[in-house]
Enzyme design. Structure first.
Site, mmCIF file in Angstrom:
data_model
loop_
_atom_site.group_PDB
_atom_site.id
_atom_site.type_symbol
_atom_site.label_atom_id
_atom_site.label_comp_id
_atom_site.label_asym_id
_atom_site.label_seq_id
_atom_site.Cartn_x
_atom_site.Cartn_y
_atom_site.Cartn_z
ATOM 1 N N CYS A 1 -0.953 -4.876 -13.934
ATOM 2 C CA CYS A 1 0.449 -4.531 -13.433
ATOM 3 C C CYS A 1 1.541 -5.671 -13.421
ATOM 4 C CB CYS A 1 0.068 -4.233 -11.836
ATOM 5 S SG CYS A 1 -0.888 -2.753 -11.639
ATOM 6 N N HIS B 1 6.271 -5.217 -7.181
ATOM 7 C CA HIS B 1 5.418 -4.097 -7.736
ATOM 8 C C HIS B 1 5.162 -3.038 -6.799
ATOM 9 C CE1 HIS B 1 2.302 -2.039 -9.948
ATOM 10 N NE2 HIS B 1 1.167 -2.749 -9.206
ATOM 11 N N ASN C 1 2.035 4.154 -8.544
ATOM 12 C CA ASN C 1 1.631 2.770 -9.158
ATOM 13 C C ASN C 1 1.700 3.030 -10.746
ATOM 14 O OD1 ASN C 1 0.607 0.239 -10.307
ATOM 15 N ND2 ASN C 1 -1.001 0.164 -8.704
HETATM 16 N N1 COA Z 1 -8.266 11.073 0.400
HETATM 17 C C1 COA Z 1 -8.848 11.030 1.372
HETATM 18 N N2 COA Z 1 -9.767 10.306 1.579
HETATM 19 C C2 COA Z 1 -10.016 9.102 0.748
HETATM 20 C C3 COA Z 1 -9.269 9.028 -0.517
HETATM 21 C C4 COA Z 1 -8.355 10.241 -0.644
HETATM 22 N N3 COA Z 1 -7.396 9.955 -1.721
HETATM 23 N N4 COA Z 1 -9.613 8.075 -0.913
HETATM 24 C C5 COA Z 1 -10.506 7.402 -0.302
HETATM 25 N N5 COA Z 1 -11.003 7.966 0.884
HETATM 26 C C6 COA Z 1 -11.928 7.734 1.958
HETATM 27 C C7 COA Z 1 -12.927 6.875 1.796
HETATM 28 O O1 COA Z 1 -14.056 7.683 1.098
HETATM 29 C C8 COA Z 1 -13.238 6.587 3.285
HETATM 30 O O2 COA Z 1 -13.987 7.336 3.636
HETATM 31 P P1 COA Z 1 -15.223 6.903 4.354
HETATM 32 O O3 COA Z 1 -14.878 6.133 5.554
HETATM 33 O O4 COA Z 1 -15.932 8.200 5.085
HETATM 34 O O5 COA Z 1 -16.242 6.211 3.893
HETATM 35 C C9 COA Z 1 -12.093 6.167 3.644
HETATM 36 O O6 COA Z 1 -10.897 7.043 2.880
HETATM 37 C C10 COA Z 1 -11.353 5.062 3.677
HETATM 38 O O7 COA Z 1 -11.384 4.384 2.698
HETATM 39 P P2 COA Z 1 -11.030 2.866 2.211
HETATM 40 O O8 COA Z 1 -11.129 2.651 0.853
HETATM 41 O O9 COA Z 1 -11.412 1.936 3.317
HETATM 42 O O10 COA Z 1 -9.523 3.127 2.535
HETATM 43 P P3 COA Z 1 -8.363 2.006 2.521
HETATM 44 O O11 COA Z 1 -7.561 2.142 3.855
HETATM 45 O O12 COA Z 1 -8.820 0.911 2.072
HETATM 46 O O13 COA Z 1 -7.097 2.769 1.422
HETATM 47 C C11 COA Z 1 -6.510 2.232 -0.849
HETATM 48 C C12 COA Z 1 -7.778 2.930 0.164
HETATM 49 C C13 COA Z 1 -7.250 2.610 -2.177
HETATM 50 C C14 COA Z 1 -5.382 3.066 -0.516
HETATM 51 C C15 COA Z 1 -6.148 1.112 -0.367
HETATM 52 O O14 COA Z 1 -7.618 0.054 -0.439
HETATM 53 C C16 COA Z 1 -5.342 0.232 -1.222
HETATM 54 O O15 COA Z 1 -4.241 0.558 -1.568
HETATM 55 N N6 COA Z 1 -5.969 -0.867 -1.904
HETATM 56 C C17 COA Z 1 -4.930 -1.448 -3.093
HETATM 57 C C18 COA Z 1 -5.059 -0.759 -4.399
HETATM 58 C C19 COA Z 1 -3.942 -1.094 -5.190
HETATM 59 O O16 COA Z 1 -2.919 -1.168 -4.984
HETATM 60 N N7 COA Z 1 -4.572 -1.201 -6.563
HETATM 61 C C20 COA Z 1 -3.780 -1.637 -7.541
HETATM 62 C C21 COA Z 1 -3.355 -3.065 -7.434
HETATM 63 S S1 COA Z 1 -2.197 -3.644 -8.732
#
Ligand code: COA
Length: 321
Positions: A112, A248, A278
């Protein structure tokens, strides 16, 4: 000698996939995606589109805006993590499509952060007199490496391309680029196979994006806070000097955290993640182009561009537009 941005451009594929459409494929919802990421839709490349074709469209727009022809370009740098081919590199493919005469043309991968890395390389080449008119592109077709059955990643990513034309100037321009990387974090965000490391015959995850989203989130926020502080300190600038933050576009919550550190109201942050998700290396130049074309960013204003991605890699560019 400095480099300055003479023109910007972007291209998004026509096909739009909304959150609700994704919810018909995987167990997710529009509400969940919006609340956790800010994303509302993403653009997906058509079968006959590739990173090079997206790049070419964005480059044309940037060249038009800069008022330069193919014959003027003497350097092409593309930041991408989804190149069309192993080789030739995407910059060579763009060169051929645009009819740009013989010149250095290369791609670099920094996930990224690819555009910021590419901008930094082109800036140095202009500042040292090695180039006079550089085409700098960030472009991705991440849809090709997304596992569309994995709800934890497929809701996040999209395709697109952004470009700038850099030209020499007596006054900045690009004031500085700060780049960084830490390979110890490679297991938090990666694609498991590539050219040299091949998948075993029975692999079912071929080249999909793998991510520990929660952990990426925490490191991203912390790293970006440190990065913007370091960038300001290097120029002995107060936070209030920044006119626009062009981050970003990964996640609204990560962007909000950086804006808070800079004490910048969200009105001063260019936010486009809702429209395309993204798009990795494409996101910063697309956000820049969006705000240049809608008239928010004006000549003479101070811009802080920043990115963070797989590697981990990170980078900032401080620019007097
Ligand atoms: N829809 C619904 N539920 C979802 C889901 C989706 N698309 N993706 C994950 N979940 C669920 C998980 O399974 C989890 O369920 P559980 O509690 O029963 O186990 C719950 O949501 C929480 O998951 P978690 O991973 O803790 O959520 P989060 O608040 O961290 O959000 C992201 C997930 C990916 C949105 C967040 O972590 C994020 O944005 N991270 C950075 C990613 C990023 O920007 N990457 C690129 C960097 S350049």
């Amino acid at each position: 000698m400095y480099s300055r941005i003479a023109g910007t451009g972007r291209y998004l594929p026509e096909r739009i996939v909304t959150n609700s459409e994704l919810a018909t494929r995987v167990d997710t919802s529009d509400e969940w995606i919006r609340a956790r990421t800010g994303i509302e839709r993403r653009h997906i490349a058509a079968d006959d589109e590739t990173t090079a074709s997206l790049s070419t469209q964005a480059a044309r727009a940037a060249m038009d805006a800069a008022g330069v022809d193919a014959a003027d370009i003497d350097l092409i740098v593309v930041g991408t993590t989804t190149p069309d081919l192993v080789f030739p590199n995407v910059a060579c493919l763009v060169q051929e499509r645009l009819g740009i005469p013989a010149c250095p043309a290369f791609s670099l991968e920094a996930a990224c952060t690819g555009f910021i890395y590419a901008l930094s390389m082109a800036d140095k080449m202009i500042a040292t007199g090695s180039a006079n008119c550089a085409l700098v592109i960030g472009a991705e077709t991440l849809s090709r490496i997304v596992d569309w059955n994995d709800r934890t990643t497929c809701v996040l990513f999209g395709d697109g391309a952004g470009a700038v034309v850099l030209r020499p100037a007596d006054t900045p321009g690009v004031l500085s680029c700060h780049l960084g990387a830490d390979g110890r974090y490679q297991d938090l965000l990666f694609s498991p196979y590539g050219t040299s490391k091949r998948p075993p015959p029975d692999a079912d995850d071929v080249s999909y994006i793998k991510m520990k989203g929660n952990e990426v989130f925490k490191v991203a926020v912390k790293t970006l806070e440190g990065l913007v502080t370091k960038t300001l300190e290097a120029h002995q600038l107060d936070k209030s000097a920044i006119d626009w933050l062009i981050p970003h576009q990964a996640n609204t919550r990560i962007i909000q955290a950086t804006a808070k550190r800079l004490e910048l109201p969200m009105e001063k942050v260019i936010l486009t993640v809702q429209d395309h998700g993204n798009t990795s290396a494409a996101s910063v130049p697309m956000a820049l182009d969006t705000a240049v074309r809608d008239g928010r960013i004006q000549r003479g204003e101070l811009l802080l561009l920043e990115a963070f991605g797989g590697g981990f890699t990170w980078g900032s560019a401080l620019i007097r537009y």
